[in-house]
Design a protein around this motif. Structure first.
Motif, PDB file in Angstrom:
ATOM      1  N   GLY A  72     -22.901  11.703   4.581  1.00  0.00           N
ATOM      2  CA  GLY A  72     -22.080  11.709   5.783  1.00  0.00           C
ATOM      3  C   GLY A  72     -20.821  10.880   5.676  1.00  0.00           C
ATOM      4  N   LEU A  73     -20.522  10.361   4.482  1.00  0.00           N
ATOM      5  CA  LEU A  73     -19.336   9.530   4.289  1.00  0.00           C
ATOM      6  C   LEU A  73     -18.303  10.253   3.432  1.00  0.00           C
ATOM      7  CD1 LEU A  73     -21.018   6.066   3.568  1.00  0.00           C
ATOM      8  CD2 LEU A  73     -20.051   6.883   5.730  1.00  0.00           C
ATOM      9  N   VAL A  74     -17.051  10.015   3.736  1.00  0.00           N
ATOM     10  CA  VAL A  74     -15.936  10.603   2.992  1.00  0.00           C
ATOM     11  C   VAL A  74     -15.202   9.478   2.258  1.00  0.00           C
ATOM     12  CG1 VAL A  74     -13.761  11.873   3.167  1.00  0.00           C
ATOM     13  CG2 VAL A  74     -15.676  12.440   4.691  1.00  0.00           C
ATOM     14  N   PRO A  75     -14.914   9.650   0.964  1.00  0.00           N
ATOM     15  CA  PRO A  75     -14.166   8.613   0.252  1.00  0.00           C
ATOM     16  C   PRO A  75     -12.662   8.719   0.518  1.00  0.00           C
ATOM     17  CG  PRO A  75     -14.687  10.399  -1.256  1.00  0.00           C
ATOM     18  CD  PRO A  75     -15.327  10.746   0.067  1.00  0.00           C
ATOM     19  N   TYR A  76     -12.040   7.577   0.619  1.00  0.00           N
ATOM     20  CA  TYR A  76     -10.581   7.502   0.738  1.00  0.00           C
ATOM     21  C   TYR A  76     -10.084   6.578  -0.372  1.00  0.00           C
ATOM     22  CZ  TYR A  76     -10.829   9.719   5.322  1.00  0.00           C
ATOM     23  OH  TYR A  76     -11.035  10.615   6.347  1.00  0.00           O
ATOM     24  N   TYR A  77      -8.973   6.964  -0.985  1.00  0.00           N
ATOM     25  CA  TYR A  77      -8.428   6.206  -2.101  1.00  0.00           C
ATOM     26  C   TYR A  77      -7.163   5.486  -1.657  1.00  0.00           C
ATOM     27  CZ  TYR A  77     -11.680   9.450  -4.216  1.00  0.00           C
ATOM     28  OH  TYR A  77     -12.818  10.185  -4.496  1.00  0.00           O
ATOM     29  N   VAL A  78      -7.263   4.177  -1.590  1.00  0.00           N
ATOM     30  CA  VAL A  78      -6.141   3.340  -1.161  1.00  0.00           C
ATOM     31  C   VAL A  78      -5.328   2.958  -2.393  1.00  0.00           C
ATOM     32  CG1 VAL A  78      -5.461   1.227   0.033  1.00  0.00           C
ATOM     33  CG2 VAL A  78      -7.535   2.462   0.753  1.00  0.00           C
ATOM     34  N   HIS A  79      -4.182   3.574  -2.537  1.00  0.00           N
ATOM     35  CA  HIS A  79      -3.309   3.307  -3.691  1.00  0.00           C
ATOM     36  C   HIS A  79      -2.329   2.199  -3.321  1.00  0.00           C
ATOM     37  CE1 HIS A  79      -4.735   6.899  -5.825  1.00  0.00           C
ATOM     38  NE2 HIS A  79      -4.670   7.529  -4.652  1.00  0.00           N
ATOM     39  N   TYR A  80      -2.207   1.222  -4.195  1.00  0.00           N
ATOM     40  CA  TYR A  80      -1.267   0.142  -3.910  1.00  0.00           C
ATOM     41  C   TYR A  80      -0.505  -0.270  -5.170  1.00  0.00           C
ATOM     42  CZ  TYR A  80      -5.347  -2.828  -5.253  1.00  0.00           C
ATOM     43  OH  TYR A  80      -6.430  -3.403  -5.879  1.00  0.00           O
ATOM     44  N   CYS A  99      -5.920   0.895  -7.252  1.00  0.00           N
ATOM     45  CA  CYS A  99      -6.598   1.744  -6.287  1.00  0.00           C
ATOM     46  C   CYS A  99      -7.897   1.099  -5.831  1.00  0.00           C
ATOM     47  CB  CYS A  99      -6.886   3.103  -6.929  1.00  0.00           C
ATOM     48  SG  CYS A  99      -7.618   4.324  -5.815  1.00  0.00           S
ATOM     49  N   ALA A 100      -8.220   1.233  -4.551  1.00  0.00           N
ATOM     50  CA  ALA A 100      -9.481   0.769  -3.980  1.00  0.00           C
ATOM     51  C   ALA A 100     -10.128   1.930  -3.239  1.00  0.00           C
ATOM     52  CB  ALA A 100      -9.240  -0.394  -3.022  1.00  0.00           C
ATOM     53  N   VAL A 101     -11.454   2.004  -3.294  1.00  0.00           N
ATOM     54  CA  VAL A 101     -12.191   3.081  -2.627  1.00  0.00           C
ATOM     55  C   VAL A 101     -12.746   2.574  -1.297  1.00  0.00           C
ATOM     56  CG1 VAL A 101     -14.059   4.757  -2.809  1.00  0.00           C
ATOM     57  CG2 VAL A 101     -12.848   4.011  -4.873  1.00  0.00           C
ATOM     58  N   ALA A 102     -12.478   3.317  -0.232  1.00  0.00           N
ATOM     59  CA  ALA A 102     -13.020   3.014   1.090  1.00  0.00           C
ATOM     60  C   ALA A 102     -13.793   4.238   1.571  1.00  0.00           C
ATOM     61  CB  ALA A 102     -11.908   2.662   2.065  1.00  0.00           C
ATOM     62  N   LEU A 103     -14.837   4.010   2.348  1.00  0.00           N
ATOM     63  CA  LEU A 103     -15.672   5.095   2.854  1.00  0.00           C
ATOM     64  C   LEU A 103     -15.649   5.116   4.379  1.00  0.00           C
ATOM     65  CD1 LEU A 103     -18.788   4.482   0.579  1.00  0.00           C
ATOM     66  CD2 LEU A 103     -16.932   6.095   0.165  1.00  0.00           C
ATOM     67  N   CYS A 133     -10.135   7.068  -8.841  1.00  0.00           N
ATOM     68  CA  CYS A 133      -9.528   5.815  -8.383  1.00  0.00           C
ATOM     69  C   CYS A 133      -9.672   4.789  -9.513  1.00  0.00           C
ATOM     70  CB  CYS A 133     -10.233   5.348  -7.121  1.00  0.00           C
ATOM     71  SG  CYS A 133      -9.338   4.147  -6.123  1.00  0.00           S
ATOM     72  N   PRO A 134      -8.909   4.961 -10.601  1.00  0.00           N
ATOM     73  CA  PRO A 134      -9.078   4.128 -11.798  1.00  0.00           C
ATOM     74  C   PRO A 134      -8.729   2.664 -11.554  1.00  0.00           C
ATOM     75  CG  PRO A 134      -7.083   5.436 -11.963  1.00  0.00           C
ATOM     76  CD  PRO A 134      -7.818   5.938 -10.756  1.00  0.00           C
ATOM     77  N   SER A 135      -9.368   1.786 -12.308  1.00  0.00           N
ATOM     78  CA  SER A 135      -9.132   0.357 -12.142  1.00  0.00           C
ATOM     79  C   SER A 135      -9.161  -0.356 -13.486  1.00  0.00           C
ATOM     80  CB  SER A 135     -10.193  -0.256 -11.219  1.00  0.00           C
ATOM     81  OG  SER A 135     -11.478  -0.082 -11.776  1.00  0.00           O
ATOM     82  N   VAL A 149       0.875  -1.164   0.000  1.00  0.00           N
ATOM     83  CA  VAL A 149       0.000   0.000   0.000  1.00  0.00           C
ATOM     84  C   VAL A 149       0.912   1.213   0.000  1.00  0.00           C
ATOM     85  CG1 VAL A 149      -1.687   1.320   1.319  1.00  0.00           C
ATOM     86  CG2 VAL A 149      -1.912  -1.164   1.131  1.00  0.00           C
ATOM     87  N   SER A 150       0.864   1.990  -1.066  1.00  0.00           N
ATOM     88  CA  SER A 150       1.794   3.102  -1.210  1.00  0.00           C
ATOM     89  C   SER A 150       1.300   4.380  -0.550  1.00  0.00           C
ATOM     90  CB  SER A 150       2.077   3.360  -2.692  1.00  0.00           C
ATOM     91  OG  SER A 150       0.868   3.461  -3.422  1.00  0.00           O
ATOM     92  N   SER A 151      -0.022   4.611  -0.546  1.00  0.00           N
ATOM     93  CA  SER A 151      -0.559   5.816   0.092  1.00  0.00           C
ATOM     94  C   SER A 151      -2.066   5.683   0.268  1.00  0.00           C
ATOM     95  CB  SER A 151      -0.242   7.068  -0.740  1.00  0.00           C
ATOM     96  OG  SER A 151      -0.926   7.021  -1.992  1.00  0.00           O
ATOM     97  N   ILE A 152      -2.612   6.488   1.172  1.00  0.00           N
ATOM     98  CA  ILE A 152      -4.060   6.561   1.385  1.00  0.00           C
ATOM     99  C   ILE A 152      -4.440   8.033   1.257  1.00  0.00           C
ATOM    100  CG2 ILE A 152      -5.961   6.148   2.969  1.00  0.00           C
ATOM    101  CD1 ILE A 152      -4.278   3.908   4.218  1.00  0.00           C
ATOM    102  N   GLU A 153      -5.207   8.340   0.238  1.00  0.00           N
ATOM    103  CA  GLU A 153      -5.548   9.719  -0.094  1.00  0.00           C
ATOM    104  C   GLU A 153      -6.971  10.035   0.360  1.00  0.00           C
ATOM    105  OE1 GLU A 153      -6.314  12.363  -4.176  1.00  0.00           O
ATOM    106  OE2 GLU A 153      -5.659  10.265  -4.293  1.00  0.00           O
ATOM    107  N   THR A 154      -7.131  11.174   1.017  1.00  0.00           N
ATOM    108  CA  THR A 154      -8.460  11.616   1.431  1.00  0.00           C
ATOM    109  C   THR A 154      -9.156  12.292   0.263  1.00  0.00           C
ATOM    110  OG1 THR A 154      -7.634  12.019   3.674  1.00  0.00           O
ATOM    111  CG2 THR A 154      -9.759  12.983   3.101  1.00  0.00           C
ATOM    112  N   GLY A 155     -10.353  11.804  -0.068  1.00  0.00           N
ATOM    113  CA  GLY A 155     -11.114  12.390  -1.156  1.00  0.00           C
ATOM    114  C   GLY A 155     -12.106  13.422  -0.663  1.00  0.00           C
TER     115      GLY A 155
END
Length: 230
Positions: A133-141, A199-203, A181-183, A111-117
């Motif tokens: 009420g949810l914020v997306p986070y982009y998990v780059h790996y 990249c994976a999207v987490a909320l 978060c392209p795939s 996992v290289s970085s976790i970006e706040t969207g």
């Protein structure tokens, strides 16, 4: 544009969004969305992996007369597989025995970085109140092929975000293109030494945030059986 919502057995909400703004990556092998409850062993995941250019070859050097030239040594994963429950630092690679259908190989995964969207990033997916009420986070790996098998057209997914208390963040599965978060599947000729980004999207609710990630693809499992990065 449509979205399905399912409640995972581990208690994390899984959203599935279908984005009409698709790109060439829509031809990848993508598991069908489901609205039924899932079990940890079969939890839906977002296919992810975005190809990048092949890793640069080793620099060449002159060979003395009479000496035989040798090829650069292949990339390796260090010879020791990550064990279930093992935790790594962000950016630290883990050696994984990777399986995708009938294809098996060895990869170095990190996992290289976790970006706040921005919550507005999700507007194009038309999920409405499902993500209020949810914020997306982009998990780059990063995926590097450290084995001898060509992993072309496979997808390294099964990556989920983690909250500060170690619980799993809500997961967003996207079918189609999503520029934030392209795939795509791994590219043609993904042989030893080749590297790709994914990249994976987490909320997460606004009151908390995504601070880590886990990989639970075979031979690992969700929860304590996964490997993680924090």
């Amino acid at each position: 544009m449509r979205a399905l919502v399912g409640l995972a057995a581990v208690g994390a909400l899984t959203l599935t969004a279908c984005n009409d703004d698709t790109s060439s990556d829509s031809a990848k092998n993508t598991p069908p969305p489901t609205a039924a409850p899932t079990t940890p062993a079969a939890a839906p995941t977002m296919p992810v992996s975005t190809p990048t250019s092949p890793a640069a070859a080793g620099s060449s050097s002159s060979t003395p007369a009479g000496a035989s030239a040798t090829a650069p040594a292949p990339a390796t994963g260090g010879g020791k597989d990550a064990t279930p429950g093992q935790t790594f630092k962000i950016g630290q690679p883990a050696q994984v025995q990777f399986t995708s259908g009938s294809t098996k190989g060895v990869i170095a995964l990190s996992v290289s970085s976790i970006e706040t969207g921005d919550p507005a990033d999700l507007d194009a997916l038309k999920l409405g109140d499902k993500v209020k009420g949810l914020v997306p986070y982009y998990v780059h790996y990063t995926i590097t092929n450290t084995g001898t098998t060509d992993l072309a057209y496979t997808s390294v997914d099964h990556v989920k975000g983690l909250l500060p208390d170690g619980s799993e963040a809500q997961e967003l599965m996207i079918i189609g293109g999503f520029a934030k978060c392209p795939s795509t599947s791994l590219p043609k000729g993904f042989t030893n030494g080749q590297t790709a980004q994914a990249c994976a999207v987490a909320l997460a609710p606004t009151a908390t945030k995504v601070t880590g990630a886990e990989y639970w693809g075979s031979p690992y499992t969700l929860g304590k059986g996964a490997i993680s990065w924090k």
